[in-house]
Design a protein around this motif. Sequence first.
Motif, PDB file in Angstrom:
ATOM      1  N   HIS A 117      36.043  45.642  35.596  1.00 57.34           N
ATOM      2  CA  HIS A 117      35.870  45.022  36.914  1.00 57.34           C
ATOM      3  C   HIS A 117      35.190  43.664  36.699  1.00 57.34           C
ATOM      4  CE1 HIS A 117      36.182  49.224  38.300  1.00 57.34           C
ATOM      5  NE2 HIS A 117      36.495  48.743  39.485  1.00 57.34           N
ATOM      6  N   PRO A 118      35.897  42.557  36.831  1.00 54.08           N
ATOM      7  CA  PRO A 118      35.209  41.264  36.741  1.00 54.08           C
ATOM      8  C   PRO A 118      34.088  41.178  37.773  1.00 54.08           C
ATOM      9  CG  PRO A 118      37.580  40.955  36.665  1.00 54.08           C
ATOM     10  CD  PRO A 118      37.349  42.402  37.016  1.00 54.08           C
ATOM     11  N   GLY A 119      32.989  40.613  37.374  1.00 57.09           N
ATOM     12  CA  GLY A 119      31.827  40.509  38.261  1.00 57.09           C
ATOM     13  C   GLY A 119      31.154  41.860  38.373  1.00 57.09           C
ATOM     14  N   GLU A 120      31.605  42.691  39.278  1.00 61.20           N
ATOM     15  CA  GLU A 120      31.110  44.050  39.423  1.00 61.20           C
ATOM     16  C   GLU A 120      32.080  44.824  40.304  1.00 61.20           C
ATOM     17  OE1 GLU A 120      27.556  44.559  41.751  1.00 61.20           O
ATOM     18  OE2 GLU A 120      27.911  42.707  42.830  1.00 61.20           O
ATOM     19  N   ASP A 121      31.958  46.131  40.334  1.00 63.22           N
ATOM     20  CA  ASP A 121      32.868  46.931  41.155  1.00 63.22           C
ATOM     21  C   ASP A 121      32.244  47.313  42.494  1.00 63.22           C
ATOM     22  OD1 ASP A 121      32.413  50.144  39.438  1.00 63.22           O
ATOM     23  OD2 ASP A 121      31.021  48.797  40.413  1.00 63.22           O
ATOM     24  N   ASN A 122      31.120  46.711  42.812  1.00 62.77           N
ATOM     25  CA  ASN A 122      30.430  46.961  44.080  1.00 62.77           C
ATOM     26  C   ASN A 122      30.009  48.415  44.255  1.00 62.77           C
ATOM     27  OD1 ASN A 122      30.749  44.246  44.967  1.00 62.77           O
ATOM     28  ND2 ASN A 122      32.881  44.691  45.446  1.00 62.77           N
ATOM     29  N   ASP A 123      29.883  49.135  43.168  1.00 65.87           N
ATOM     30  CA  ASP A 123      29.420  50.521  43.194  1.00 65.87           C
ATOM     31  C   ASP A 123      28.138  50.604  42.372  1.00 65.87           C
ATOM     32  OD1 ASP A 123      28.903  53.203  43.024  1.00 65.87           O
ATOM     33  OD2 ASP A 123      30.879  53.764  42.268  1.00 65.87           O
ATOM     34  N   PRO A 124      26.967  50.742  42.994  1.00 62.72           N
ATOM     35  CA  PRO A 124      25.699  50.725  42.249  1.00 62.72           C
ATOM     36  C   PRO A 124      25.535  51.902  41.300  1.00 62.72           C
ATOM     37  CG  PRO A 124      25.337  51.342  44.538  1.00 62.72           C
ATOM     38  CD  PRO A 124      26.762  50.885  44.445  1.00 62.72           C
ATOM     39  N   THR A 125      26.404  52.910  41.413  1.00 60.00           N
ATOM     40  CA  THR A 125      26.270  54.076  40.536  1.00 60.00           C
ATOM     41  C   THR A 125      27.081  53.937  39.259  1.00 60.00           C
ATOM     42  OG1 THR A 125      28.134  55.297  41.523  1.00 60.00           O
ATOM     43  CG2 THR A 125      25.966  55.525  42.566  1.00 60.00           C
ATOM     44  N   SER A 126      27.837  52.875  39.112  1.00 58.70           N
ATOM     45  CA  SER A 126      28.671  52.734  37.916  1.00 58.70           C
ATOM     46  C   SER A 126      28.483  51.368  37.280  1.00 58.70           C
ATOM     47  CB  SER A 126      30.156  52.945  38.260  1.00 58.70           C
ATOM     48  OG  SER A 126      30.614  51.898  39.092  1.00 58.70           O
ATOM     49  N   LYS A 196      40.296  38.501  39.520  1.00 55.79           N
ATOM     50  CA  LYS A 196      38.983  37.967  39.892  1.00 55.79           C
ATOM     51  C   LYS A 196      38.027  39.080  40.313  1.00 55.79           C
ATOM     52  CE  LYS A 196      40.632  36.743  44.562  1.00 55.79           C
ATOM     53  NZ  LYS A 196      42.007  37.229  44.379  1.00 55.79           N
ATOM     54  N   GLN A 197      36.939  38.667  40.931  1.00 59.31           N
ATOM     55  CA  GLN A 197      35.812  39.525  41.281  1.00 59.31           C
ATOM     56  C   GLN A 197      36.230  40.881  41.852  1.00 59.31           C
ATOM     57  OE1 GLN A 197      32.583  38.490  40.932  1.00 59.31           O
ATOM     58  NE2 GLN A 197      31.459  40.067  42.016  1.00 59.31           N
ATOM     59  N   ALA A 198      35.694  41.947  41.243  1.00 58.27           N
ATOM     60  CA  ALA A 198      35.808  43.317  41.755  1.00 58.27           C
ATOM     61  C   ALA A 198      37.230  43.856  41.794  1.00 58.27           C
ATOM     62  CB  ALA A 198      35.169  43.427  43.132  1.00 58.27           C
ATOM     63  N   GLU A 199      38.147  43.258  41.031  1.00 54.75           N
ATOM     64  CA  GLU A 199      39.517  43.769  40.963  1.00 54.75           C
ATOM     65  C   GLU A 199      39.685  44.543  39.656  1.00 54.75           C
ATOM     66  OE1 GLU A 199      41.928  40.490  43.616  1.00 54.75           O
ATOM     67  OE2 GLU A 199      41.798  40.172  41.450  1.00 54.75           O
ATOM     68  N   PRO A 200      39.758  45.881  39.709  1.00 60.22           N
ATOM     69  CA  PRO A 200      39.830  46.656  38.467  1.00 60.22           C
ATOM     70  C   PRO A 200      41.153  46.482  37.752  1.00 60.22           C
ATOM     71  CG  PRO A 200      40.187  48.078  40.364  1.00 60.22           C
ATOM     72  CD  PRO A 200      39.806  46.725  40.908  1.00 60.22           C
ATOM     73  N   LEU A 201      41.090  46.426  36.435  1.00 62.45           N
ATOM     74  CA  LEU A 201      42.287  46.392  35.604  1.00 62.45           C
ATOM     75  C   LEU A 201      42.026  47.273  34.388  1.00 62.45           C
ATOM     76  CD1 LEU A 201      45.106  45.306  35.413  1.00 62.45           C
ATOM     77  CD2 LEU A 201      44.205  43.179  34.458  1.00 62.45           C
ATOM     78  N   THR A 202      42.917  48.229  34.159  1.00 61.95           N
ATOM     79  CA  THR A 202      42.758  49.205  33.080  1.00 61.95           C
ATOM     80  C   THR A 202      43.590  48.803  31.876  1.00 61.95           C
ATOM     81  OG1 THR A 202      42.373  50.989  34.666  1.00 61.95           O
ATOM     82  CG2 THR A 202      43.029  51.635  32.441  1.00 61.95           C
ATOM     83  N   PHE A 203      42.956  48.791  30.705  1.00 66.37           N
ATOM     84  CA  PHE A 203      43.620  48.482  29.440  1.00 66.37           C
ATOM     85  C   PHE A 203      43.513  49.703  28.525  1.00 66.37           C
ATOM     86  CE2 PHE A 203      41.605  44.703  31.204  1.00 66.37           C
ATOM     87  CZ  PHE A 203      42.653  43.799  31.252  1.00 66.37           C
ATOM     88  N   TYR A 204      44.487  49.875  27.640  1.00 65.19           N
ATOM     89  CA  TYR A 204      44.390  50.988  26.689  1.00 65.19           C
ATOM     90  C   TYR A 204      45.012  50.609  25.351  1.00 65.19           C
ATOM     91  CZ  TYR A 204      49.359  52.249  27.090  1.00 65.19           C
ATOM     92  OH  TYR A 204      50.742  52.225  27.013  1.00 65.19           O
ATOM     93  N   TRP A 205      44.575  51.325  24.317  1.00 62.61           N
ATOM     94  CA  TRP A 205      45.163  51.211  22.997  1.00 62.61           C
ATOM     95  C   TRP A 205      44.987  52.535  22.278  1.00 62.61           C
ATOM     96  CZ3 TRP A 205      41.853  50.968  18.494  1.00 62.61           C
ATOM     97  CH2 TRP A 205      40.476  50.930  18.795  1.00 62.61           C
TER      98      TRP A 205
END
Length: 251
Positions: A117-126, A196-205
């Motif tokens: 999550h660029p910036g932050e995910d707006n979830d204080p628990t994660s 940008k800010q707070a937009e999650p993107l999942t990567f894997y390998w």
Amino acid sequence: MTCRFAVLAAAGALALAACSDGSGESGEQAVTDLERIDTDGAADAAAKTLPAGDFGALTLGAKVAGPQGDEVKGALSNATGNFADVRSYVACPAGMDPCNPATAPEGTVFTYVHVVHPGEDNDPTSGDGEGNTSSNVERATEFRLTMPAHGFTGEAGYSKAEALAAVGAKADVVVTCHEGGLVWTVSAGDGGDQWKQAEPLTFYWRSTVPPAGPRDAYAIFANYTAAHGPGPYPAADASAPNACATPAEPR
């Protein structure tokens, strides 16, 4: 910015739109400047591009439980502050539960997953949550390993649905090797939306080597600066191949 963390623009220039057929209203294939192979360097980068799989198409088994549980949460940061939350885990193949590297059969392939999550995910628990200290991230262009991808099988990718949601139909996500590691370059071209800010993107390998614990082995390039942080990382194994390694690079 150092060369090590420069955006791989040449590689990003070569990706076809990952989430769209790129057709214009006239039905002709739309080709942007980012997609033109008009230099020797661009052609060389094209040859190094890895096929990118879709995270949404994967079926995974249980997660490895490490010293921090079955997920590692943290922030990608530099001296200025934190530029991303990252949540990472490693999963066994589908049907394997529990996922215990000590008892896993020889040849087990482990999938390393990183939700950024660029910036932050707006979830204080994660992740970093309320502790985020960066300015608003207006553009993130790269996620990478900063160390060799030990045991890398050649399989890597990202969530195409998340890329479409975050960047739009012109999203270009290119996976390349660099110094034995992996780089995911994210581009929306010269215009349009950005990751940008707070937009999650999942990567894997994927790797044949299980995680040996969290390492400061990951980075994001956001707001034109590099920021580093932790995630599950495999131990060096001389017997395990690395699809990104050349004979001169560590495996």
